[in-house]
Design an enzyme around this catalytic site. Sequence first.
Site, mmCIF file in Angstrom:
data_model
loop_
_atom_site.group_PDB
_atom_site.id
_atom_site.type_symbol
_atom_site.label_atom_id
_atom_site.label_comp_id
_atom_site.label_asym_id
_atom_site.label_seq_id
_atom_site.Cartn_x
_atom_site.Cartn_y
_atom_site.Cartn_z
ATOM 1 N N SER A 184 -54.345 14.882 -3.109
ATOM 2 C CA SER A 184 -55.070 14.289 -2.258
ATOM 3 C C SER A 184 -54.494 13.962 -0.840
ATOM 4 C CB SER A 184 -55.664 13.073 -2.923
ATOM 5 O OG SER A 184 -54.823 12.346 -3.433
ATOM 6 N N GLY B 110 -45.862 17.106 -9.408
ATOM 7 C CA GLY B 110 -46.746 17.813 -10.476
ATOM 8 C C GLY B 110 -47.972 17.342 -11.177
ATOM 9 N N GLY B 111 -48.437 16.179 -10.721
ATOM 10 C CA GLY B 111 -49.842 15.599 -11.323
ATOM 11 C C GLY B 111 -50.641 16.534 -11.027
ATOM 12 N N ASP C 236 -45.501 17.179 1.811
ATOM 13 C CA ASP C 236 -46.185 16.864 0.198
ATOM 14 C C ASP C 236 -46.123 15.537 0.100
ATOM 15 O OD1 ASP C 236 -47.337 17.710 -1.991
ATOM 16 O OD2 ASP C 236 -45.795 18.917 -2.656
ATOM 17 N N ALA D 230 -46.155 12.787 -3.634
ATOM 18 C CA ALA D 230 -45.374 12.515 -5.070
ATOM 19 C C ALA D 230 -46.430 11.701 -5.777
ATOM 20 C CB ALA D 230 -44.272 11.922 -4.612
ATOM 21 N N GLU E 258 -44.551 24.123 -5.500
ATOM 22 C CA GLU E 258 -43.997 23.048 -4.506
ATOM 23 C C GLU E 258 -42.576 22.940 -4.586
ATOM 24 O OE1 GLU E 258 -47.456 19.747 -5.276
ATOM 25 O OE2 GLU E 258 -45.936 19.620 -6.395
HETATM 26 C C1 5RP Z 1 -49.217 18.070 -7.098
HETATM 27 C C2 5RP Z 1 -48.326 16.987 -6.583
HETATM 28 C C3 5RP Z 1 -48.696 15.928 -5.782
HETATM 29 O O1 5RP Z 1 -47.948 16.001 -4.858
HETATM 30 C C4 5RP Z 1 -48.803 14.635 -6.493
HETATM 31 O O2 5RP Z 1 -49.520 14.833 -7.743
HETATM 32 C C5 5RP Z 1 -49.532 13.523 -5.813
HETATM 33 O O3 5RP Z 1 -50.676 13.806 -5.286
HETATM 34 P P1 5RP Z 1 -51.868 12.688 -4.692
HETATM 35 O O4 5RP Z 1 -51.308 12.845 -3.338
HETATM 36 O O5 5RP Z 1 -53.078 13.348 -4.986
HETATM 37 O O6 5RP Z 1 -51.399 11.252 -5.002
HETATM 38 O O7 5RP Z 1 -47.060 16.909 -7.014
HETATM 39 O O8 5RP Z 1 -48.446 18.845 -8.086
#
Ligand code: 5RP
Length: 219
Positions: A29, A94-95, A80, A82, A102
């Site tokens: 997101s 990796g959520g 990116d 995290a 990535e």
């Molecule tokens: C996806 C990820 C994302 O960077 C992580 O999950 C953070 O996501 P968000 O910005 O929605 O909190 O590693 O694989």
Amino acid sequence: MDQNEMKRAVARAAVSYVPQGIIGVGTGSTANFFIDELARVKNRIDGAVASSEATAARLKSHGIRVLDLNDVGQMEVYVDGADEITRHLHMVKGGGGALTREKIVAACSKKFICVADLSKLVDVLGQFPLPVEVIPMARSYVARELVKLGGQPRLREGFTTDNGNVILDVVGLSILDPVALETQINQIVGVVTNGLFAHRAADVLLLGTPDGVQTLLPG
Ligand code: 5RP
């Protein structure tokens, strides 16, 4: 400022790190907010390498050219989010299940700009379940090996990665040495990679707080 406003603020701040040429773009997101901001300056870049099919689709929807990593050399910048990040800028990611791509795109980039809201900053990694991408036939074997390391792996139900693999989310780990654990888990046969980004940590953290965006460098 609510969480989404903090994400939007760091996404906007990250645009100032965008050089001319080609950049790497993450998934999630916060990365989506970044893509939306990137669209405003898309004439500055020649294109982007996406870390997931979802990111590729969002980039294309804004008219941003998506390039194959194999056709691109080293990139200046990767942006990116995290799931967790420490003041050393070690991360759990990796959520969204895109950890392997990535990690590959990050490896090909000189500078990793992490964009995150304050809820992601932790003293010790491991509260967020650690994602491990696994070749499907090795799922049970890898799960048993992860138990030996002190974790409790859970299969991410109904989820297949862009690479056709499964994810084990590992709870119960207190990750005091992220560099060592990243190596140890990656040595288990059948693991594609795990969501620790410690060998290749972030270089800059743009942290969204209620008082504005803070810039943190590795401490
Ligand atoms: C996806 C990820 C994302 O960077 C992580 O999950 C953070 O996501 P968000 O910005 O929605 O909190 O590693 O694989």
